[in-house]
Design a protein around this motif. Structure first.
Motif, mmCIF file in Angstrom:
data_model
loop_
_atom_site.group_PDB
_atom_site.id
_atom_site.type_symbol
_atom_site.label_atom_id
_atom_site.label_comp_id
_atom_site.label_asym_id
_atom_site.label_seq_id
_atom_site.Cartn_x
_atom_site.Cartn_y
_atom_site.Cartn_z
ATOM 1 N N LEU A 11 14.745 10.971 -3.679
ATOM 2 C CA LEU A 11 13.568 11.099 -4.539
ATOM 3 C C LEU A 11 12.394 10.321 -3.958
ATOM 4 N N TYR A 12 11.198 10.924 -4.049
ATOM 5 C CA TYR A 12 10.016 10.251 -3.505
ATOM 6 C C TYR A 12 8.792 10.719 -4.289
ATOM 7 N N PRO A 13 7.860 9.816 -4.584
ATOM 8 C CA PRO A 13 6.662 10.215 -5.336
ATOM 9 C C PRO A 13 5.808 11.225 -4.561
ATOM 10 N N ALA A 14 5.417 12.283 -5.245
ATOM 11 C CA ALA A 14 4.543 13.297 -4.646
ATOM 12 C C ALA A 14 3.546 13.760 -5.706
ATOM 13 N N ILE A 15 2.397 14.221 -5.266
ATOM 14 C CA ILE A 15 1.433 14.799 -6.199
ATOM 15 C C ILE A 15 2.066 16.025 -6.845
ATOM 16 N N LYS B 174 -3.150 15.519 -10.891
ATOM 17 C CA LYS B 174 -3.574 14.169 -11.251
ATOM 18 C C LYS B 174 -2.395 13.261 -11.584
ATOM 19 N N ARG B 175 -1.193 13.767 -11.422
ATOM 20 C CA ARG B 175 -0.033 12.946 -11.737
ATOM 21 C C ARG B 175 0.959 12.937 -10.581
ATOM 22 N N ILE B 176 1.814 11.945 -10.608
ATOM 23 C CA ILE B 176 2.884 11.831 -9.624
ATOM 24 C C ILE B 176 4.184 12.340 -10.240
ATOM 25 N N GLU B 177 4.909 13.104 -9.453
ATOM 26 C CA GLU B 177 6.233 13.569 -9.857
ATOM 27 C C GLU B 177 7.259 13.113 -8.836
ATOM 28 N N ALA B 178 8.485 12.954 -9.272
ATOM 29 C CA ALA B 178 9.576 12.569 -8.363
ATOM 30 C C ALA B 178 10.063 13.817 -7.644
ATOM 31 N N GLU B 179 9.699 13.925 -6.378
ATOM 32 C CA GLU B 179 10.082 15.079 -5.567
ATOM 33 C C GLU B 179 11.506 14.943 -5.063
ATOM 34 N N HIS B 180 12.330 15.963 -5.303
ATOM 35 C CA HIS B 180 13.641 16.028 -4.664
ATOM 36 C C HIS B 180 13.410 16.554 -3.251
ATOM 37 N N ILE B 181 13.552 15.692 -2.255
ATOM 38 C CA ILE B 181 13.292 16.100 -0.879
ATOM 39 C C ILE B 181 14.230 17.234 -0.487
ATOM 40 N N ASP C 74 0.822 -1.211 0.000
ATOM 41 C CA ASP C 74 0.000 0.000 0.000
ATOM 42 C C ASP C 74 0.858 1.264 0.000
ATOM 43 N N PRO C 75 1.685 1.469 -1.025
ATOM 44 C CA PRO C 75 2.541 2.664 -1.077
ATOM 45 C C PRO C 75 1.714 3.938 -1.206
ATOM 46 N N LYS C 76 2.246 5.018 -0.647
ATOM 47 C CA LYS C 76 1.523 6.287 -0.653
ATOM 48 C C LYS C 76 2.447 7.428 -1.050
ATOM 49 N N THR C 77 1.864 8.524 -1.538
ATOM 50 C CA THR C 77 2.643 9.708 -1.889
ATOM 51 C C THR C 77 3.192 10.354 -0.623
ATOM 52 N N LEU C 78 4.256 11.124 -0.777
ATOM 53 C CA LEU C 78 5.005 11.630 0.364
ATOM 54 C C LEU C 78 4.202 12.562 1.266
ATOM 55 N N TYR C 79 3.672 13.635 0.713
ATOM 56 C CA TYR C 79 3.087 14.674 1.539
ATOM 57 C C TYR C 79 1.624 14.433 1.897
ATOM 58 N N CYS C 80 0.871 13.903 0.974
ATOM 59 C CA CYS C 80 -0.574 13.790 1.184
ATOM 60 C C CYS C 80 -1.032 12.385 1.538
ATOM 61 N N GLY C 81 -0.164 11.413 1.432
ATOM 62 C CA GLY C 81 -0.534 10.051 1.789
ATOM 63 C C GLY C 81 -1.584 9.451 0.891
ATOM 64 N N CYS C 82 -1.604 9.843 -0.376
ATOM 65 C CA CYS C 82 -2.551 9.262 -1.331
ATOM 66 C C CYS C 82 -2.026 7.904 -1.782
ATOM 67 N N SER C 83 -2.904 6.935 -1.886
ATOM 68 C CA SER C 83 -2.492 5.626 -2.388
ATOM 69 C C SER C 83 -1.983 5.763 -3.815
ATOM 70 N N ILE C 84 -0.986 4.956 -4.141
ATOM 71 C CA ILE C 84 -0.397 4.991 -5.482
ATOM 72 C C ILE C 84 -0.942 3.835 -6.298
ATOM 73 N N GLY D 179 1.516 1.267 -17.594
ATOM 74 C CA GLY D 179 2.819 1.563 -17.014
ATOM 75 C C GLY D 179 2.813 2.830 -16.181
ATOM 76 N N GLY D 180 3.875 3.033 -15.463
ATOM 77 C CA GLY D 180 3.981 4.212 -14.626
ATOM 78 C C GLY D 180 3.179 4.089 -13.348
ATOM 79 N N TYR D 181 2.891 5.222 -12.736
ATOM 80 C CA TYR D 181 2.052 5.238 -11.552
ATOM 81 C C TYR D 181 1.290 6.549 -11.489
ATOM 82 N N MET D 182 0.238 6.581 -10.679
ATOM 83 C CA MET D 182 -0.595 7.762 -10.548
ATOM 84 C C MET D 182 -1.220 7.773 -9.158
#
Length: 222
Positions: A92-96, A47-54, A10-20, A26-29
């Motif tokens: 790097l971490y997925p973020a909205i 509506k998309r995921i970007e690789a956030e440079h923390i 159950d991976p989630k985005t960094l800041y908002c905790g949205c399920s991925i 392919g890819g992720y959203m």
């Protein structure tokens, strides 16, 4: 990075905790409904995921000669050490996308108040202090942006990940952190221990890059 997060539970985005979600193409959203995310601007990048440079590229790059002569693009093409830092998966971490863009190069803090942020969203009233909060925020996402002071307050869920990424980047690439930042990230590192997904991410990145983030490994007990 997609395959790393596909292996998580159950991976989630960094800041908002949205399920991925991982579509067949392919890819992720992000699954925005899973976290109650709301975009006031109806931004396409929400509506998309970007690789956030923390640790933002500006923070580890703006003092380098390549940046001074030609900004980030010049560093990406001509500076091999910058390229290594820029591509380091431990940072790097997925973020909205919308939140990634709004966070910009702002410093992290835990001193902002988000009381009005939630109240204004549920009442649909305009925010009085426009300099501090986004109008209506991001729905139920707990990320808060202070534009005036160029600061961002992440939810507690993200603080340990952020701290260990910063401490890692500072240690590995000899990037100086202010005393205030050191104290903040050391505090977050102690308060918010890695969970199973962070430990798994760390081990998967080690297989790819050949080294781990020791600030994560120390608490994972591999």
């Amino acid at each position: 990075m997609v395959e790393i997060f596909r292996k998580m539970h159950d991976p989630k985005t960094l800041y908002c905790g949205c399920s991925i979600k991982f579509p067949k193409r392919g890819g992720y959203m992000p699954d925005l409904e899973s976290c109650g995310y709301h975009s006031d601007k109806h931004a396409k990048n929400a509506k998309r995921i970007e690789a956030e440079h923390i640790m933002p590229a500006w923070e580890f790059g703006h003092k380098r000669n390549c940046w001074i002569k030609g900004h980030r693009a010049n560093c990406e093409h001509k500076d091999t050490e910058f390229q290594e830092m820029h591509a380091d998966l431990h940072n790097l971490y997925p973020a909205i996308g919308e939140v990634n863009s709004d966070r910009n190069n702002y410093s992290f803090t835990d001193r902002l108040s988000d009381d009005n942020y939630h109240k204004d969203y549920t009442s649909h009233k305009s925010v009085k202090n426009y300099s501090r909060h986004k109008v209506k925020g991001y729905g139920h996402c707990e990320m808060v942006i202070d534009r005036t002071h160029e600061e961002a307050m992440p939810p507690e869920r993200a603080r340990g990940i952020i701290a260990r990424a910063y401490l890692y980047m500072s240690s590995r690439y000899n990037i100086a952190l202010s005393k205030e930042k050191q104290q903040l990230f050391q505090k977050w590192n102690k308060m918010y221990a890695p969970d199973k997904n962070e430990c798994l991410r760390n081990s998967q990145i080690k297989k790819i890059q050949g080294h781990d983030n020791p600030f994560v490994s120390r608490a994972c007990h591999y």
